[in-house]
Design a protein around this motif. Structure first.
Motif, PDB file in Angstrom:
ATOM      1  N   LEU A 198       0.822  -1.211   0.000  1.00 12.70           N
ATOM      2  CA  LEU A 198       0.000   0.000   0.000  1.00 12.70           C
ATOM      3  C   LEU A 198       0.853   1.257   0.000  1.00 12.70           C
ATOM      4  O   LEU A 198       0.569   2.208  -0.732  1.00 12.70           O
ATOM      5  N   LEU A 199       1.909   1.283   0.811  1.00  9.26           N
ATOM      6  CA  LEU A 199       2.787   2.451   0.823  1.00  9.26           C
ATOM      7  C   LEU A 199       3.485   2.620  -0.515  1.00  9.26           C
ATOM      8  O   LEU A 199       3.592   3.733  -1.049  1.00  9.26           O
ATOM      9  N   GLY A 200       3.968   1.521  -1.077  1.00 12.70           N
ATOM     10  CA  GLY A 200       4.658   1.596  -2.355  1.00 12.70           C
ATOM     11  C   GLY A 200       3.775   2.107  -3.467  1.00 12.70           C
ATOM     12  O   GLY A 200       4.196   2.922  -4.288  1.00 12.70           O
ATOM     13  N   LEU A 201       2.517   1.648  -3.496  1.00 15.79           N
ATOM     14  CA  LEU A 201       1.597   2.113  -4.529  1.00 15.79           C
ATOM     15  C   LEU A 201       1.206   3.567  -4.301  1.00 15.79           C
ATOM     16  O   LEU A 201       1.059   4.340  -5.244  1.00 15.79           O
ATOM     17  N   ALA A 202       1.023   3.953  -3.024  1.00 19.30           N
ATOM     18  CA  ALA A 202       0.611   5.325  -2.721  1.00 19.30           C
ATOM     19  C   ALA A 202       1.701   6.331  -3.056  1.00 19.30           C
ATOM     20  O   ALA A 202       1.427   7.417  -3.586  1.00 19.30           O
ATOM     21  N   LEU A 203       2.943   5.976  -2.765  1.00 19.35           N
ATOM     22  CA  LEU A 203       4.042   6.909  -3.005  1.00 19.35           C
ATOM     23  C   LEU A 203       4.472   6.911  -4.462  1.00 19.35           C
ATOM     24  O   LEU A 203       5.106   7.856  -4.919  1.00 19.35           O
ATOM     25  N   GLY A 204       4.136   5.841  -5.188  1.00 16.61           N
ATOM     26  CA  GLY A 204       4.392   5.813  -6.624  1.00 16.61           C
ATOM     27  C   GLY A 204       5.859   5.690  -6.952  1.00 16.61           C
ATOM     28  O   GLY A 204       6.737   5.698  -6.094  1.00 16.61           O
ATOM     29  N   SER A 205       6.113   5.582  -8.255  1.00 17.73           N
ATOM     30  CA  SER A 205       7.496   5.413  -8.724  1.00 17.73           C
ATOM     31  C   SER A 205       7.875   6.439  -9.781  1.00 17.73           C
ATOM     32  O   SER A 205       8.898   6.310 -10.426  1.00 17.73           O
ATOM     33  N   GLY A 206       7.050   7.455 -10.004  1.00 21.01           N
ATOM     34  CA  GLY A 206       7.382   8.505 -10.952  1.00 21.01           C
ATOM     35  C   GLY A 206       7.460   8.062 -12.386  1.00 21.01           C
ATOM     36  O   GLY A 206       8.274   8.551 -13.155  1.00 21.01           O
ATOM     37  N   LYS A 207       6.619   7.101 -12.773  1.00 16.74           N
ATOM     38  CA  LYS A 207       6.662   6.601 -14.142  1.00 16.74           C
ATOM     39  C   LYS A 207       6.161   7.649 -15.126  1.00 16.74           C
ATOM     40  O   LYS A 207       5.335   8.488 -14.793  1.00 16.74           O
ATOM     41  N   GLU A 208       6.670   7.572 -16.352  1.00 19.39           N
ATOM     42  CA  GLU A 208       6.261   8.521 -17.372  1.00 19.39           C
ATOM     43  C   GLU A 208       4.792   8.316 -17.737  1.00 19.39           C
ATOM     44  O   GLU A 208       4.214   7.255 -17.525  1.00 19.39           O
ATOM     45  N   ARG A 209       4.216   9.360 -18.273  1.00 19.50           N
ATOM     46  CA  ARG A 209       2.781   9.367 -18.533  1.00 19.50           C
ATOM     47  C   ARG A 209       2.427   8.736 -19.865  1.00 19.50           C
ATOM     48  O   ARG A 209       1.313   8.272 -20.059  1.00 19.50           O
ATOM     49  N   GLY A 210       3.322   8.692 -20.821  1.00 20.27           N
ATOM     50  CA  GLY A 210       2.998   8.155 -22.136  1.00 20.27           C
ATOM     51  C   GLY A 210       2.658   9.275 -23.100  1.00 20.27           C
ATOM     52  O   GLY A 210       2.640  10.458 -22.759  1.00 20.27           O
ATOM     53  N   ALA A 211       2.385   8.893 -24.343  1.00 22.69           N
ATOM     54  CA  ALA A 211       2.103   9.880 -25.388  1.00 22.69           C
ATOM     55  C   ALA A 211       0.806  10.625 -25.086  1.00 22.69           C
ATOM     56  O   ALA A 211      -0.208  10.020 -24.762  1.00 22.69           O
ATOM     57  N   GLU A 212       0.859  11.935 -25.177  1.00 24.49           N
ATOM     58  CA  GLU A 212      -0.316  12.767 -24.903  1.00 24.49           C
ATOM     59  C   GLU A 212      -1.199  12.876 -26.144  1.00 24.49           C
ATOM     60  O   GLU A 212      -0.717  12.939 -27.276  1.00 24.49           O
ATOM     61  N   SER A 213      -2.487  12.872 -25.920  1.00 24.93           N
ATOM     62  CA  SER A 213      -3.459  13.099 -26.980  1.00 24.93           C
ATOM     63  C   SER A 213      -4.713  13.673 -26.341  1.00 24.93           C
ATOM     64  O   SER A 213      -4.872  13.641 -25.115  1.00 24.93           O
ATOM     65  N   GLY A 214      -5.596  14.184 -27.177  1.00 26.39           N
ATOM     66  CA  GLY A 214      -6.861  14.675 -26.645  1.00 26.39           C
ATOM     67  C   GLY A 214      -7.633  13.580 -25.934  1.00 26.39           C
ATOM     68  O   GLY A 214      -8.289  13.817 -24.921  1.00 26.39           O
ATOM     69  N   LEU A 215      -7.537  12.369 -26.455  1.00 30.19           N
ATOM     70  CA  LEU A 215      -8.243  11.248 -25.831  1.00 30.19           C
ATOM     71  C   LEU A 215      -7.667  10.912 -24.467  1.00 30.19           C
ATOM     72  O   LEU A 215      -8.420  10.631 -23.526  1.00 30.19           O
ATOM     73  N   SER A 216      -6.339  10.908 -24.339  1.00 30.60           N
ATOM     74  CA  SER A 216      -5.741  10.576 -23.045  1.00 30.60           C
ATOM     75  C   SER A 216      -6.059  11.640 -22.008  1.00 30.60           C
ATOM     76  O   SER A 216      -6.313  11.322 -20.835  1.00 30.60           O
ATOM     77  N   ARG A 217      -6.084  12.905 -22.415  1.00 27.87           N
ATOM     78  CA  ARG A 217      -6.453  13.972 -21.475  1.00 27.87           C
ATOM     79  C   ARG A 217      -7.917  13.847 -21.071  1.00 27.87           C
ATOM     80  O   ARG A 217      -8.269  14.023 -19.897  1.00 27.87           O
ATOM     81  N   ARG A 218      -8.764  13.518 -22.019  1.00 27.13           N
ATOM     82  CA  ARG A 218     -10.177  13.327 -21.711  1.00 27.13           C
ATOM     83  C   ARG A 218     -10.381  12.124 -20.786  1.00 27.13           C
ATOM     84  O   ARG A 218     -11.190  12.176 -19.853  1.00 27.13           O
ATOM     85  N   ALA A 219      -9.624  11.055 -21.043  1.00 22.76           N
ATOM     86  CA  ALA A 219      -9.744   9.858 -20.205  1.00 22.76           C
ATOM     87  C   ALA A 219      -9.382  10.164 -18.757  1.00 22.76           C
ATOM     88  O   ALA A 219     -10.035   9.684 -17.821  1.00 22.76           O
ATOM     89  N   ARG A 220      -8.335  10.981 -18.547  1.00 23.96           N
ATOM     90  CA  ARG A 220      -7.957  11.348 -17.179  1.00 23.96           C
ATOM     91  C   ARG A 220      -9.020  12.237 -16.545  1.00 23.96           C
ATOM     92  O   ARG A 220      -9.392  12.044 -15.392  1.00 23.96           O
ATOM     93  N   ALA A 221      -9.512  13.204 -17.317  1.00 28.29           N
ATOM     94  CA  ALA A 221     -10.495  14.136 -16.758  1.00 28.29           C
ATOM     95  C   ALA A 221     -11.790  13.432 -16.380  1.00 28.29           C
ATOM     96  O   ALA A 221     -12.414  13.746 -15.350  1.00 28.29           O
ATOM     97  N   GLU A 222     -12.215  12.470 -17.183  1.00 30.94           N
ATOM     98  CA  GLU A 222     -13.477  11.777 -16.935  1.00 30.94           C
ATOM     99  C   GLU A 222     -13.283  10.465 -16.184  1.00 30.94           C
ATOM    100  O   GLU A 222     -14.248   9.749 -15.930  1.00 30.94           O
ATOM    101  N   ARG A 223     -12.030  10.153 -15.849  1.00 28.91           N
ATOM    102  CA  ARG A 223     -11.689   8.960 -15.066  1.00 28.91           C
ATOM    103  C   ARG A 223     -12.236   7.681 -15.716  1.00 28.91           C
ATOM    104  O   ARG A 223     -12.864   6.861 -15.071  1.00 28.91           O
ATOM    105  N   TRP A 224     -11.950   7.537 -16.989  1.00 27.19           N
ATOM    106  CA  TRP A 224     -12.413   6.330 -17.681  1.00 27.19           C
ATOM    107  C   TRP A 224     -11.833   5.087 -17.014  1.00 27.19           C
ATOM    108  O   TRP A 224     -10.658   5.045 -16.656  1.00 27.19           O
ATOM    109  N   SER A 225     -12.656   4.080 -16.874  1.00 28.51           N
ATOM    110  CA  SER A 225     -12.149   2.783 -16.418  1.00 28.51           C
ATOM    111  C   SER A 225     -11.781   1.909 -17.610  1.00 28.51           C
ATOM    112  O   SER A 225     -10.882   1.058 -17.512  1.00 28.51           O
ATOM    113  N   GLN A 226     -12.446   2.105 -18.736  1.00 30.28           N
ATOM    114  CA  GLN A 226     -12.168   1.360 -19.954  1.00 30.28           C
ATOM    115  C   GLN A 226     -12.855   2.065 -21.124  1.00 30.28           C
ATOM    116  O   GLN A 226     -13.617   3.009 -20.934  1.00 30.28           O
ATOM    117  N   TRP A 227     -12.585   1.584 -22.311  1.00 27.99           N
ATOM    118  CA  TRP A 227     -13.243   2.130 -23.498  1.00 27.99           C
ATOM    119  C   TRP A 227     -13.336   1.041 -24.560  1.00 27.99           C
ATOM    120  O   TRP A 227     -12.626   0.045 -24.524  1.00 27.99           O
TER     121      TRP A 227
END
Length: 528
Positions: A198-227
């Motif tokens: 739990l501590l390891g997951l909460a503190l995270g590892s600073g992984k990169e976010r991946g390629a940005e797109s309008g869809l990825s920003r929308r997915a984060r904003a709307e908290r998509w679980s899947q598509w």
């Protein structure tokens, strides 16, 4: 002349490799060889005249993490933004998931309140399991079964019920045989880095976010679980093929590879049913065991390692019921413990009825080893129900690691046996008494690789393109696990122009397969 790259295997991994090769600044000549008469591999959708869509493989893709963002970026570049069907965070299919155990459906706890209260099928609040993780000493073994790891950190109930079911849903596998280091590397690394999952997951590892797109920003904003896509996930396959053909990529179906032979000039000679062709580099998107069968005799040490990666069969049963609607409800005893299921025509306001509208439910092996779970397809993607009468679509998953003991040989099992078992499960667990108006059965043999204990020992530094000459990638490829060390070492020592991609090595999800293809092409061509 540009070099020739042969991609063997026309599933999503092979298609994604062709996509990244074709997009490179100086693309090589690319040939894709597929043994069957269609592209897409396990991604396969059936569309009816009424517009109903049935998925026979993956039915949704998660947008999370760098690999999820990269897939959405590819979807954007393929022009599929308008076809996306998202499942936002507040949707019932995102919030509600169920377990069927003790003869009843139970909603998995969610949110802080769910952790603080005891709720079936757990005998006490999951908060206590979290506290156990915070107090438990870190493991010292180099690997551990998923079940053993979770039992040690969170207790036997979480391991026996929740994680047993999770591994059946994700890998169709037995958590007592699967490796936590290879199947859930984030959990393993969280414990090793912080002494607590739990501590390891909460503190995270600073992984990169991946390629940005309008869809990825929308997915984060709307908290998509899947598509998914309006035409089903096969639309992604079709869009990739439409992208590749005008760019000169040859997509050759019904072209099985019979043998690979290393030519004296260093190139590969590929033997086909009707002749041979030459390639400077081969990217194998074949399952590990299938690749082992076409390697030359001098590569037997490599073939031996590949055969150590098993895979299990799964029967996928699509069922459609007309004249009923979800949510189905569960009859609950006065104590609040669910009992026998009833359909949703029961009177409203009954305090002993609990709605079960959600993504679906999983079944632990202790309840019924033969039945992995049931997905409530109409809840997550009602757009796939079609224009006909109101109906409910469900998918029943059978077998996995328990296929042979439950049904016998997957190649000769009677379809009637599987259909009857699926319909009985829906009747008993969801209360749908009438027979389905439509049913489709597919038995996928050796479809999900099993990362068993010892898989991690084959893990090592990732070679260029996972084997074969080429400059290193500009940035680390965003995949959870590199290919087996012994395999990678053999490729490097013999300087074989061969790259390995797909679900056999570093992740079984659609995102993982696409990411492995991107990483291999990046290593081969020197891109990211």
């Amino acid at each position: 002349m540009p070099p020739t790259v042969a991609v063997v295997g026309g599933g999503i991994s092979g298609l994604a490799a062709c996509y990244h090769l074709a997009r490179s600044p100086n693309p090589p000549k690319v040939l894709l060889l597929e043994a069957s008469d269609r592209l897409g591999g396990w991604l396969q959708s059936t569309r009816t005249a009424e517009g109903t869509v049935f998925e026979h493989g993956p039915r949704g893709i998660r947008p999370a993490g760098a690999v999820g963002a990269d897939t959405l970026h590819m979807v954007s570049e393929l022009g599929l933004e308008g076809e996306i069907l998202p499942v936002p965070g507040d949707h019932p299919a995102s919030r509600n998931r169920f377990l069927y155990t003790g003869g009843a459906l139970h909603k998995l706890p969610s949110g802080l309140g769910g952790l603080l209260r005891a709720a079936p099928p757990f005998s006490r609040a999951l908060l206590w399991s979290g506290l156990r993780d915070l107090r438990a000493p870190a493991g010292t073994e180099p690997d551990e079964s998923v079940h053993g790891f979770v039992q040690r950190r969170f207790g036997p109930e979480v391991a026996d019920i929740a994680v047993d079911s999770l591994c059946r849903g994700v890998f169709a596998g037995d958590c007592r045989a699967l490796s936590v280091r290879s199947c859930f590397p984030a959990l393993f690394q969280a414990e090793r880095s912080r002494g607590s999952v739990l501590l390891g997951l909460a503190l995270g590892s600073g992984k990169e976010r991946g390629a940005e797109s309008g869809l990825s920003r929308r997915a984060r904003a709307e908290r998509w679980s899947q598509w998914s896509l309006r035409g089903g996930l096969q639309s992604l396959v079709e869009a990739l093929a439409a992208f590749l053909r005008p760019r000169g990529v040859e997509l050759l179906c019904q072209t099985p590879l019979h043998h690979l032979h290393r030519h004296p000039d260093g190139r590969w000679q590929l033997t086909l049913a009707d002749g041979t062709l030459m390639a400077d580099h081969v990217i194998s998107a074949l399952p590990a065991a299938a690749l082992a069968e076409v390697l030359p005799a001098e590569a037997e040490p490599l073939a031996r390692e590949l055969r150590h990666i098993p895979a299990v069969p799964v029967a996928v049963v699509n069922l459609q019921y007309e004249g009923v609607t979800l949510p189905v409800t569960v009859r609950a005893a006065p104590t609040g413990i669910p009992g026998h299921p009833r359909v949703s025509s029961a009177p409203r306001g009954d305090p002993h009825l609990a709605p079960t509208q959600g993504f679906g439910h999983l079944v632990p092996s202790s309840e019924d080893a033969s039945l992995l779970g049931i997905v409530y397809d109409s809840v997550a993607f009602p757009q796939h129900d079609g224009a006909g009468a109101a109906s409910v679509r469900l998918t029943v998953m059978l077998g996995g690691a328990w296929f042979r003991q439950s049904f016998g040989d997957p190649g000769s099992v009677s379809p009637g046996v599987l259909l009857q078992r699926a319909q009985a499960a829906v009747r008993e667990q969801l209360g749908l008494e009438p027979p389905p108006t439509r049913s489709i059965l597919q038995v996928h043999q050796a479809c999900i690789p099993q990362y068993t204990l010892g898989h991690w020992q084959r893990i090592g530094k990732r070679g260029p393109g996972w084997g074969g000459p080429g400059p290193p990638p500009k940035c680390p490829p965003p995949i959870p696990v590199p290919p087996p060390e012994h395999i990678n070492r053999f490729l490097a020592q013999h300087r074989l122009p061969l790259s390995l991609i797909g679900a056999s090595y570093g992740g079984v999800s659609v995102n993982d397969c696409i990411a492995s293809a991107k990483a291999a092409v990046g290593g081969l061509l020197g891109g990211s």
